[in-house]
Design a protein around this motif. Structure first.
Motif, PDB file in Angstrom:
ATOM      1  N   THR A 216       0.814  -1.114   0.156  1.00 15.96           N
ATOM      2  CA  THR A 216       0.038   0.021  -0.193  1.00 15.96           C
ATOM      3  C   THR A 216       0.646   1.362  -0.043  1.00 15.96           C
ATOM      4  OG1 THR A 216      -0.196  -0.125   2.377  1.00 15.96           O
ATOM      5  CG2 THR A 216      -2.020  -1.011   0.984  1.00 15.96           C
ATOM      6  N   THR A 219       0.545   3.474   4.431  1.00 10.54           N
ATOM      7  CA  THR A 219       1.227   2.655   5.249  1.00 10.54           C
ATOM      8  C   THR A 219       2.083   1.498   4.912  1.00 10.54           C
ATOM      9  OG1 THR A 219      -0.690   1.441   6.037  1.00 10.54           O
ATOM     10  CG2 THR A 219      -0.212   3.419   7.246  1.00 10.54           C
ATOM     11  N   PRO A 221       2.472  -2.416   5.902  1.00 13.00           N
ATOM     12  CA  PRO A 221       2.112  -3.493   6.554  1.00 13.00           C
ATOM     13  C   PRO A 221       3.217  -4.100   7.496  1.00 13.00           C
ATOM     14  CG  PRO A 221       1.919  -3.943   4.379  1.00 13.00           C
ATOM     15  CD  PRO A 221       2.342  -2.539   4.545  1.00 13.00           C
ATOM     16  N   TRP A 225       1.251  -7.531  12.691  1.00 14.46           N
ATOM     17  CA  TRP A 225      -0.391  -7.409  12.532  1.00 14.46           C
ATOM     18  C   TRP A 225      -0.999  -8.706  12.120  1.00 14.46           C
ATOM     19  CZ3 TRP A 225      -0.598  -2.476   8.822  1.00 14.46           C
ATOM     20  CH2 TRP A 225       0.055  -1.315   9.529  1.00 14.46           C
ATOM     21  N   TYR A 228      -4.789 -10.095   7.177  1.00 13.92           N
ATOM     22  CA  TYR A 228      -6.025  -9.078   6.639  1.00 13.92           C
ATOM     23  C   TYR A 228      -6.916 -10.184   5.778  1.00 13.92           C
ATOM     24  CZ  TYR A 228      -8.760  -5.603   4.054  1.00 13.92           C
ATOM     25  OH  TYR A 228      -9.565  -4.907   3.489  1.00 13.92           O
ATOM     26  N   TYR A 284      -9.611  -5.594  11.972  1.00 17.00           N
ATOM     27  CA  TYR A 284      -9.451  -4.463  11.510  1.00 17.00           C
ATOM     28  C   TYR A 284     -10.473  -3.604  11.600  1.00 17.00           C
ATOM     29  CZ  TYR A 284      -4.879  -6.039   9.530  1.00 17.00           C
ATOM     30  OH  TYR A 284      -3.728  -6.555   9.320  1.00 17.00           O
ATOM     31  N   GLU A 310      -2.034   3.165  11.903  1.00 17.49           N
ATOM     32  CA  GLU A 310      -1.510   2.810  10.718  1.00 17.49           C
ATOM     33  C   GLU A 310      -2.528   1.419  10.248  1.00 17.49           C
ATOM     34  OE1 GLU A 310       2.358   1.943  11.273  1.00 17.49           O
ATOM     35  OE2 GLU A 310       3.041   4.128  11.228  1.00 17.49           O
ATOM     36  N   ARG A 311      -2.800   0.663  11.133  1.00 16.49           N
ATOM     37  CA  ARG A 311      -3.736  -0.623  10.836  1.00 16.49           C
ATOM     38  C   ARG A 311      -4.960  -0.017  10.431  1.00 16.49           C
ATOM     39  NH1 ARG A 311      -3.777  -4.436  16.070  1.00 16.49           N
ATOM     40  NH2 ARG A 311      -5.560  -5.298  14.843  1.00 16.49           N
ATOM     41  N   TYR A 314      -4.554   0.987   6.704  1.00 16.63           N
ATOM     42  CA  TYR A 314      -4.283   0.083   5.854  1.00 16.63           C
ATOM     43  C   TYR A 314      -5.543  -0.859   5.617  1.00 16.63           C
ATOM     44  CZ  TYR A 314      -2.504  -4.511   4.310  1.00 16.63           C
ATOM     45  OH  TYR A 314      -2.173  -5.801   3.757  1.00 16.63           O
ATOM     46  N   SER A 315      -6.546  -0.932   6.421  1.00 19.88           N
ATOM     47  CA  SER A 315      -7.685  -1.495   6.283  1.00 19.88           C
ATOM     48  C   SER A 315      -8.508  -0.738   5.124  1.00 19.88           C
ATOM     49  CB  SER A 315      -8.512  -1.634   7.475  1.00 19.88           C
ATOM     50  OG  SER A 315      -9.725  -2.196   7.356  1.00 19.88           O
ATOM     51  N   GLU A 317      -7.345   1.450   2.990  1.00 20.82           N
ATOM     52  CA  GLU A 317      -6.748   1.710   1.556  1.00 20.82           C
ATOM     53  C   GLU A 317      -7.096   0.289   0.782  1.00 20.82           C
ATOM     54  OE1 GLU A 317      -2.576   2.756  -0.539  1.00 20.82           O
ATOM     55  OE2 GLU A 317      -2.567   2.760   1.693  1.00 20.82           O
ATOM     56  N   CYS A 318      -7.177  -0.811   1.681  1.00 19.14           N
ATOM     57  CA  CYS A 318      -7.462  -2.147   1.104  1.00 19.14           C
ATOM     58  C   CYS A 318      -8.640  -2.290   0.328  1.00 19.14           C
ATOM     59  CB  CYS A 318      -7.269  -3.407   1.943  1.00 19.14           C
ATOM     60  SG  CYS A 318      -5.205  -3.395   2.369  1.00 19.14           S
TER      61      CYS A 318
END
Length: 677
Positions: A216, A219, A221, A225, A228, A284, A310-311, A314-315, A317-318
């Protein structure tokens, strides 16, 4: 042609010389075939009687094509072989001398024979270049001279065109949109590498990334973590208006159920109830991650707080739409939709962590990203922050360009942060020695003009700014009423919030002695204008009284998220009296709700104080369990009272029966001679 091929052809021609002359139609009395005759014999129609199979190699060539270098070299070598056999009685030294002359003549022939003629492959040409560079020192000298000439030409071009190239790159940068975002500037490691080097940032060990981790931009990953998977959040394209694409996040039914449980956990006022949601249901869940990040930050666990934000990014953006772009500056999100607010808040919290980490350039890029999502409304009011990040990142050109392009329709000069930061940026530009003298003088004039306007419009900024910088003003400034205490008392509360926010955030940028000397000069010039009763002073005072009566809701939201003590103390009572949640501070009053939370089944408000007390002792106890719905009459009110008392007595007996008293421990030596303390 290699020496091995030459020797092989020479041996074949020696073995075929006697029988081959008659078959080729040549005179046996002649000493050897001429080069032209040998060429015609190889390409002529009478090839059926040829005994040398190597002569059939160029058979596919056209007849009108001139002889190649190999053919002419072979013919010439055949002639030399015949001459050598006629002189068999010569001494060995002479033969060796002839062999050396043969090599020299062969090299001369290869150098003079048709270079413009095309060949079937590039191998002979490459080999000729290699032999030339290896054997001839003159070739090396020529090549070195050519390289030196090329280097000198390049240096001259750089000297003559250096300024034009710099101006061209500046034009390219100016031709981009104002809120253009570069992917490489979103990675804080790139900025840290420029400051400290790659070894200091990455270390000697390179971490291994798991295979299933998705790459991504917002952030990076981490291996720590959870894995996902589909979280139930998607992005949908709503419409396209005036060249901008409007998107929105969407929650699926499963994610909505987790959201309802999260709201129940928040109402319990216990952060421990949020942790099971992340562990068991959804690792997430964005709002849970943001709320726990605030809890960790209050507990001084900055690393965990930053990791949770940041988590969340990331969630989100996915789940981006394939058309959604971070860099175009034309993708919009409406903050009035609750599903979109988490993305705004996660970006802002991540931005604040980056600024504290010492990455102002990366933080500025994230600030531009937030502003590009909704530049008209600016729900988090990042315009109050972008000037500070531009000055810290030394992006003075960007700040001055933004002021020039947005002043006409956004009236940025009426914000204290832009009124003071833009002249400070011009002053820093005037200190850059690589600029030309006209540019430096223009920047100095512009800086002096704007800072004087800022001091006249917002005189209450000067004294708190000097106080934060630990600078004592001179007697004239300290005793003058224009910058005195009356200026701060008479200003509206909304303006007091803006000035307190600016001074508390950017006072460190004004501590430079050169900046203070420049500020002192302009302060005395402003006092001269005030004493002369300039009309501009009266106009500015009238504007202050008419404007800044009340601040909009996005400014309050920005102050709460920034957590500046000076500005928090100036917030009005209607803002501080209501509860503020970290996952959604001060939601908009005109929110667009896509789904609603179902009503809770239990009705704790109908229970009495006595019932709540016994429920705290006995969770299974319910004094009003048999209360029927409204509209139904009960036969005998005293019967309900008796039933309630009976249940209460039964519960008390059950509680007393379960109480066990622990006996005191027995002493093994009761007759011991120990004394009481």
């Amino acid at each position: 042609m290699s020496r091995r091929a030459v020797r092989r052809l020479r041996g074949e021609q020696r073995a075929q010389e006697e029988p081959g002359l008659g078959q080729l139609g040549l005179d046996s009395g002649s000493e050897g075939p001429s080069p032209a005759a040998a060429g015609r014999a190889r390409r002529g129609p009478a090839r059926t009687g040829v005994s040398n199979r190597f002569e059939l190699i160029p058979a596919e060539e056209s007849e009108d094509e001139p002889p190649s270098r190999e053919e002419q070299a072979d013919a010439w070598l055949g002639e030399r072989d015949a001459a050598e056999r006629s002189n068999e009685g010569a001494v060995t030294e002479e033969a060796e001398g002839d062999g050396q002359r043969d090599g020299e003549e062969a090299e001369q022939l290869e150098q003079t024979v048709t270079e413009p003629q095309p060949v079937l492959s590039n191998k002979p040409r490459k080999k000729k270049k290699k032999r030339k560079t290896k054997k001839t020192s003159s070739g090396e000298t020529l090549e070195d001279n050519d390289l030196e000439d090329i280097d000198s030409l390049l240096e001259k071009m750089e000297d003559t065109n250096g300024l034009s190239q710099q101006s061209q790159s500046g034009l390219i940068a100016d031709s981009r949109p104002l809120l253009y975002i570069e992917h490489r500037n979103l990675n804080p490691e790139n900025e840290l590498k420029r400051y400290f080097g790659a070894r200091a940032v990455l270390g000697d060990q390179r971490p291994r990334q798991r295979q299933y981790v998705r790459s991504t931009w917002l952030t990076a990953p981490k291996n720590t973590w959870p894995r996902y998977s589909s979280t139930g959040i998607t992005m949908q394209l709503l419409d396209t208006r005036r060249g901008a694409q409007h998107f929105t996040f969407k929650h699926h039914r499963e994610y909505q159920q987790v959201q309802f449980k999260f709201l129940d956990a928040v109402e319990s006022m216990d952060p421990n109830n949020i942790v099971p949601l992340l562990e068991a249901l959804e690792p997430y869940h964005v709002d849970s991650l943001l709320q726990l990040s605030d809890v960790c930050r209050m507990q001084e666990d900055q690393e965990m707080a930053r990791d949770l934000v940041e988590r969340a990014l990331y969630s989100l953006e996915c789940s981006f739409h394939p058309v959604f772009s971070l860099t175009s500056g034309t993708c919009r999100l409406d903050y009035r939709r609750p599903e979109n607010r988490a993305f705004f808040l996660a970006l802002f919290k991540h931005l604040m962590f980056l600024e504290k980490r010492g990455c102002p350039r990366t933080a500025l890029e994230f600030c531009k990203l937030i502003l590009s999502l909704d530049p008209e409304n600016d729900p988090l009011c990042v315009l109050l922050l972008i000037d500070f990040l531009s000055l810290r990142a030394r992006e003075y050109t960007f700040l001055t360009r933004m002021f020039q392009e947005w002043e006409s329709h956004r009236n940025l000069s009426q914000l204290p942060n832009f009124a003071f930061s833009v002249p400070l940026a011009y002053f820093f530009l005037s200190q850059q020695e690589e600029r030309s003298e006209p540019e430096l003088s223009q920047a100095r004039e512009r800086a002096a003009q704007l800072i004087q306007l800022a001091l006249i419009m917002f005189p209450s900024v000067l004294m708190p700014l000097l106080d934060h910088c630990s600078v004592q003003p001179d007697a004239r400034v300290a005793s003058h009423s224009f910058f005195g205490l009356n200026a701060r008392i008479s200003q509206p509360p909304a303006l007091n919030q803006l000035t307190s926010l600016y001074v508390g955030r950017t006072h460190s940028l004004w501590k430079d002695p050169a900046v203070m000397a420049w500020l002192e000069t302009n302060v005395h010039e402003v006092l001269r204008m005030v004493d002369a009763r300039d009309s501009l002073v009266e106009e500015s005072e009238h504007k202050r009284k008419m404007r800044y009566q009340s601040a909009p809701r996005n400014i309050y939201r920005h102050i709460i998220l920034s957590e500046m003590k000076e500005a928090m103390a100036a917030l009005p009572l209607e803002v501080t009296s209501q509860p503020v949640m970290g996952f959604d501070p001060l939601p908009p009053l005109d929110s667009i709700v896509s789904y609603t939370r179902p009503e809770r089944t239990n009705r704790p408000s109908n229970e009495s104080t006595l019932s709540l007390f016994f429920r705290s002792l006995l969770p299974n106890f319910n004094l009003q369990a048999d209360i029927r719905p409204d509209g139904e009459e009960e036969a005998g009110a005293g019967q309900d009272l008796n039933q309630g008392v009976n249940r209460l007595m039964a519960a008390m007996r059950d509680m007393l029966a379960n109480i066990q008293f622990q006996e005191p421990p027995r002493d093994d030596n009761p007759e011991g001679d120990g004394d009481w303390d």
